[in-house]
Design a protein around this motif. Structure first.
Motif, PDB file in Angstrom:
ATOM      1  N   GLU A  32       0.459  -1.257  -0.109  1.00 47.00           N
ATOM      2  CA  GLU A  32       0.178   0.084  -0.226  1.00 47.00           C
ATOM      3  C   GLU A  32       0.849   1.106  -0.398  1.00 47.00           C
ATOM      4  OE1 GLU A  32      -2.352   1.694   3.490  1.00 47.00           O
ATOM      5  OE2 GLU A  32      -3.271  -0.239   2.646  1.00 47.00           O
ATOM      6  N   PHE A  33       0.375   2.298  -1.252  1.00 46.03           N
ATOM      7  CA  PHE A  33       1.753   3.343  -0.788  1.00 46.03           C
ATOM      8  C   PHE A  33       0.829   4.438   0.872  1.00 46.03           C
ATOM      9  CE2 PHE A  33       2.084   2.725  -5.710  1.00 46.03           C
ATOM     10  CZ  PHE A  33       3.381   3.004  -5.590  1.00 46.03           C
ATOM     11  N   PRO A  34       1.817   5.210   0.872  1.00 43.86           N
ATOM     12  CA  PRO A  34       1.206   6.536   1.972  1.00 43.86           C
ATOM     13  C   PRO A  34      -0.084   6.807   1.280  1.00 43.86           C
ATOM     14  CG  PRO A  34       3.627   6.642   1.261  1.00 43.86           C
ATOM     15  CD  PRO A  34       3.085   5.621   0.137  1.00 43.86           C
ATOM     16  N   THR A  35      -0.562   7.211   0.721  1.00 49.62           N
ATOM     17  CA  THR A  35      -2.166   7.264   0.267  1.00 49.62           C
ATOM     18  C   THR A  35      -3.048   6.940  -0.035  1.00 49.62           C
ATOM     19  OG1 THR A  35      -1.674   6.622  -2.385  1.00 49.62           O
ATOM     20  CG2 THR A  35      -0.986   8.912  -2.419  1.00 49.62           C
ATOM     21  N   GLY A  36      -2.663   5.198   0.491  1.00 41.79           N
ATOM     22  CA  GLY A  36      -3.588   4.140   0.744  1.00 41.79           C
ATOM     23  C   GLY A  36      -4.038   3.834  -0.200  1.00 41.79           C
ATOM     24  N   GLU A  37      -3.447   3.868  -1.460  1.00 34.61           N
ATOM     25  CA  GLU A  37      -3.473   3.401  -2.823  1.00 34.61           C
ATOM     26  C   GLU A  37      -2.900   1.975  -2.507  1.00 34.61           C
ATOM     27  OE1 GLU A  37      -2.315   3.873  -7.647  1.00 34.61           O
ATOM     28  OE2 GLU A  37      -1.524   5.076  -6.171  1.00 34.61           O
ATOM     29  N   THR A  38      -3.926   0.665  -3.121  1.00 35.84           N
ATOM     30  CA  THR A  38      -3.079  -0.562  -3.529  1.00 35.84           C
ATOM     31  C   THR A  38      -2.233  -0.700  -4.043  1.00 35.84           C
ATOM     32  OG1 THR A  38      -5.262  -1.774  -2.591  1.00 35.84           O
ATOM     33  CG2 THR A  38      -3.756  -2.827  -3.465  1.00 35.84           C
ATOM     34  N   VAL A  39      -0.610  -1.530  -3.363  1.00 34.37           N
ATOM     35  CA  VAL A  39       0.086  -2.119  -4.465  1.00 34.37           C
ATOM     36  C   VAL A  39       0.042  -3.491  -5.006  1.00 34.37           C
ATOM     37  CG1 VAL A  39       2.302  -1.642  -4.849  1.00 34.37           C
ATOM     38  CG2 VAL A  39       1.652  -0.021  -3.337  1.00 34.37           C
ATOM     39  N   TYR A  40       0.441  -3.883  -6.515  1.00 27.50           N
ATOM     40  CA  TYR A  40       0.130  -5.009  -6.203  1.00 27.50           C
ATOM     41  C   TYR A  40       1.715  -5.541  -6.436  1.00 27.50           C
ATOM     42  CZ  TYR A  40      -4.431  -4.875  -6.777  1.00 27.50           C
ATOM     43  OH  TYR A  40      -6.175  -4.253  -6.573  1.00 27.50           O
ATOM     44  N   PRO A  41       2.083  -5.943  -5.765  1.00 30.57           N
ATOM     45  CA  PRO A  41       4.033  -5.971  -6.388  1.00 30.57           C
ATOM     46  C   PRO A  41       4.062  -7.223  -6.852  1.00 30.57           C
ATOM     47  CG  PRO A  41       3.484  -6.916  -4.171  1.00 30.57           C
ATOM     48  CD  PRO A  41       2.192  -6.280  -4.208  1.00 30.57           C
ATOM     49  N   PHE A  42       5.317  -5.892  -7.960  1.00 30.75           N
ATOM     50  CA  PHE A  42       5.481  -6.670  -9.233  1.00 30.75           C
ATOM     51  C   PHE A  42       6.756  -7.236  -8.958  1.00 30.75           C
ATOM     52  CE2 PHE A  42       6.090  -4.933 -13.684  1.00 30.75           C
ATOM     53  CZ  PHE A  42       5.636  -5.556 -14.398  1.00 30.75           C
ATOM     54  N   LEU A  43       7.671  -7.800 -10.493  1.00 26.56           N
ATOM     55  CA  LEU A  43       8.678  -7.470 -10.568  1.00 26.56           C
ATOM     56  C   LEU A  43       8.890  -7.278 -11.824  1.00 26.56           C
ATOM     57  CD1 LEU A  43      10.434  -9.698  -7.992  1.00 26.56           C
ATOM     58  CD2 LEU A  43       8.417 -10.280  -8.661  1.00 26.56           C
ATOM     59  N   SER A  44       9.643  -5.861 -12.342  1.00 29.40           N
ATOM     60  CA  SER A  44       9.729  -5.606 -13.306  1.00 29.40           C
ATOM     61  C   SER A  44      11.425  -5.623 -13.541  1.00 29.40           C
ATOM     62  CB  SER A  44      10.140  -4.079 -13.214  1.00 29.40           C
ATOM     63  OG  SER A  44      10.574  -2.729 -13.928  1.00 29.40           O
ATOM     64  N   THR A  45      11.069  -5.995 -15.190  1.00 28.70           N
ATOM     65  CA  THR A  45      12.557  -6.676 -16.518  1.00 28.70           C
ATOM     66  C   THR A  45      13.511  -4.477 -15.921  1.00 28.70           C
ATOM     67  OG1 THR A  45      11.784  -7.585 -17.030  1.00 28.70           O
ATOM     68  CG2 THR A  45      13.574  -7.178 -18.480  1.00 28.70           C
TER      69      THR A  45
END
Length: 519
Positions: free
Chosen positions: A146-159
């Motif tokens: 979750e970001f500090p704004t409350g927005e959900t983070v979907y953990p991602f593995l970025s190239t």
């Protein structure tokens, strides 16, 4: 039309720009041959010192992790509350540059990097691939959901994120022997083969890199493809990185060097898409010829812009064109491809800003938005994105049509409030040192888009609306460029070791782009 070699065409194609000297059309300058005055170097060094000040303010004192961004006040309370592998990598290589430039001592640099590496060693990663997630809390090193704004983070593995992290670890391992073991322990598990799609074309030819993958289901609206990474079930992105001239090539380079991705993969991506009506959504019809490398046929396509043929990036921005060049000396190792294209891309940015759009300033790249949070900027005419990376706040789109397939809708636009991004000028320093320094001086002294932490992230030049923020990524490009220009090519030397050069130089050096000055 025929193309002349850039070296032979330098004098004949010099830019005649009001308030600026001629830009080099002959390639990257050696740091000792930039033609910079004593005052130029003093200004560059001062800008480096102030840029480092922003990193100190962004970095948590306990973890040694930099925040993604901070306000111009440099008040630690305005840190973003999140960071990424790219941000952490930018801080590490910027520390190397700061040390090389004498901004900080060797002792301080070692202490800072050791602290950061120790925290990174505790951060959660995807163990089967060794890759890092996209967002962490800079104050704790915890993976964010979750970001500090409350927005959900979907953990991602970025190239891409992991590419920049790995590049930084390679630099640290080479530049600071006392930290080599610590850096290599973090680098060793990172397997870029996890992102490589060997079966993209049914095994008939090398594949491309995927955008990344999720371990847990992401937003339901996100397109995913189930797959496997070292026995671990994952959800891959549906897209691949199919453009050569873009930032993911750093991940490709590293995967190839480490033997995790086949070398021929480099030629699997597109310089442009084919010159066919099947691709008529492109900004324009490309020109070029087909050549064969590593057994693969490659369409060496290029776009036409102001008397030049240029291999476009996706957005026509400086970041995609030149950020990988901070680490791999592409112009030196690939003189017939990147050695031609990089100086032309810089020239295109100068001509667009100074002549075509008449902003009086130049250099366009994704950055903080003066009117919002974040946005993409570029020279639309040398980008493949049909929506365009605009150079102005009005998001003016250029459409020259696709000859024989689609009529032009806006071939000669009127541009509005141009948004320039100082880090773009720093990236351009090796190719147009006089123009870059002059541009930056004017941004500082005329527009006043400068604070205690260096240049603000962007500025809309006609309204003089400034994005009064500092971003780790963009400040990392500033210090990375200065580390090469004033610090004896420290990033090139540290990344481009003998082993790296042995693998990459003959691979990329064989290619010839359809780029050049039109005769």
């Amino acid at each position: 039309m025929r193309l002349r070699s850039l070296a032979a065409a330098t004098a004949a194609t010099a830019l005649l720009l009001t308030g600026a000297t001629t830009a080099s059309a002959g390639g990257r300058h050696h740091p000792d041959d930039l033609g910079l005055t004593r005052q130029d170097r003093a200004d560059l060094h001062r800008w480096a010192q102030d840029t480092w000040t922003s990193f100190v303010a962004m970095t948590d004192e306990t973890t040694g992790l930099p925040a993604d961004n901070i306000d111009a006040s440099l008040d630690p309370a305005t840190r973003s509350g999140y960071t990424s592998p790219t941000n952490i990598g930018a801080y590490l290589w910027s520390t190397i540059s700061a040390q090389e430039l004498g901004v900080i001592s060797k002792r301080e640099a070692r202490k800072r990097m050791a602290q950061t590496l120790a925290t990174v060693a505790t951060m959660e990663r995807h163990e089967p691939s060794g890759m890092f997630y996209n967002w962490y809390d800079e104050a704790t090193g915890a993976k964010l959901t979750e970001f500090p704004t409350g927005e959900t983070v979907y953990p991602f593995l970025s190239t891409v994120d992991n590419g920049w992290m790995a590049a930084a670890l390679m630099v640290v391992a080479s530049a600071e022997p006392s930290l080599r073991r610590q850096a290599n322990a973090l680098l060793e598990p990172m397997n870029f083969g996890a992102f490589y799609d060997a079966n993209q074309f049914g095994g008939a030819r090398p594949g491309m890199m995927r955008g990344g993958f999720w371990v847990d289901p992401p937003n339901p609206e996100q397109c995913t493809q189930p797959g496997d990474v070292a026995g671990s079930t994952v959800l891959f992105t549906c897209h691949h990185y199919d453009i050569t001239n873009s930032e993911p090539r750093i991940a490709s380079y590293i995967g190839i060097v480490r033997g995790q991705v086949p070398p021929a993969h480099y030629f699997a991506t597109n310089r442009t898409f084919p010159a066919s009506c099947d691709w008529s959504w492109l900004e324009q019809r490309p020109v070029g010829v087909t050549r064969t490398y590593e057994g693969l046929e490659v369409f060496e396509g290029a776009f036409t812009y102001r008397g030049m043929h240029i291999v476009p990036s996706w957005g026509g921005d400086m970041f995609e064109e030149l950020m990988p060049d901070l680490f791999v000396p592409e112009s030196e190792w690939a003189p017939k491809s990147w050695g031609v294209n990089h100086p032309l891309a810089v020239r295109a940015h100068i001509e667009h800003g100074m002549v075509e759009a008449g902003y009086g300033y130049w250099g366009f790249s994704p950055a903080s938005d003066p009117f919002g949070t974040y946005n993409v900027y570029g020279v639309d005419a040398i980008g493949m994105d049909p929506g365009g990376y605009p150079s102005d706040a009005e998001k003016t789109n250029v459409d020259a049509g696709y000859e024989g397939c689609r009529e032009a809708t806006n071939p000669t636009p009127t541009f509005g409030d141009g948004v320039v991004t100082p880090h773009a000028s720093f990236l351009a320093l090796p190719y147009a040192p006089r123009e870059a320094v002059d541009n930056l001086r004017n941004i500082e002294t005329v527009l006043g888009a400068y604070g205690d932490g260096g240049f603000y992230d962007s500025v809309a030049v006609r309204s003089n609306t400034q994005a009064k923020r500092y971003l780790s990524l963009d400040q990392g490009m500033v210090l990375g460029a200065l580390g090469n220009v004033l610090g004896g090519n420290v990033l090139h030397e540290s990344f481009g070791t003998r082993q790296v050069e042995k693998v990459l130089r003959p691979l990329i050096g064989q290619e010839e782009f359809s780029a050049g000055v039109i005769k």
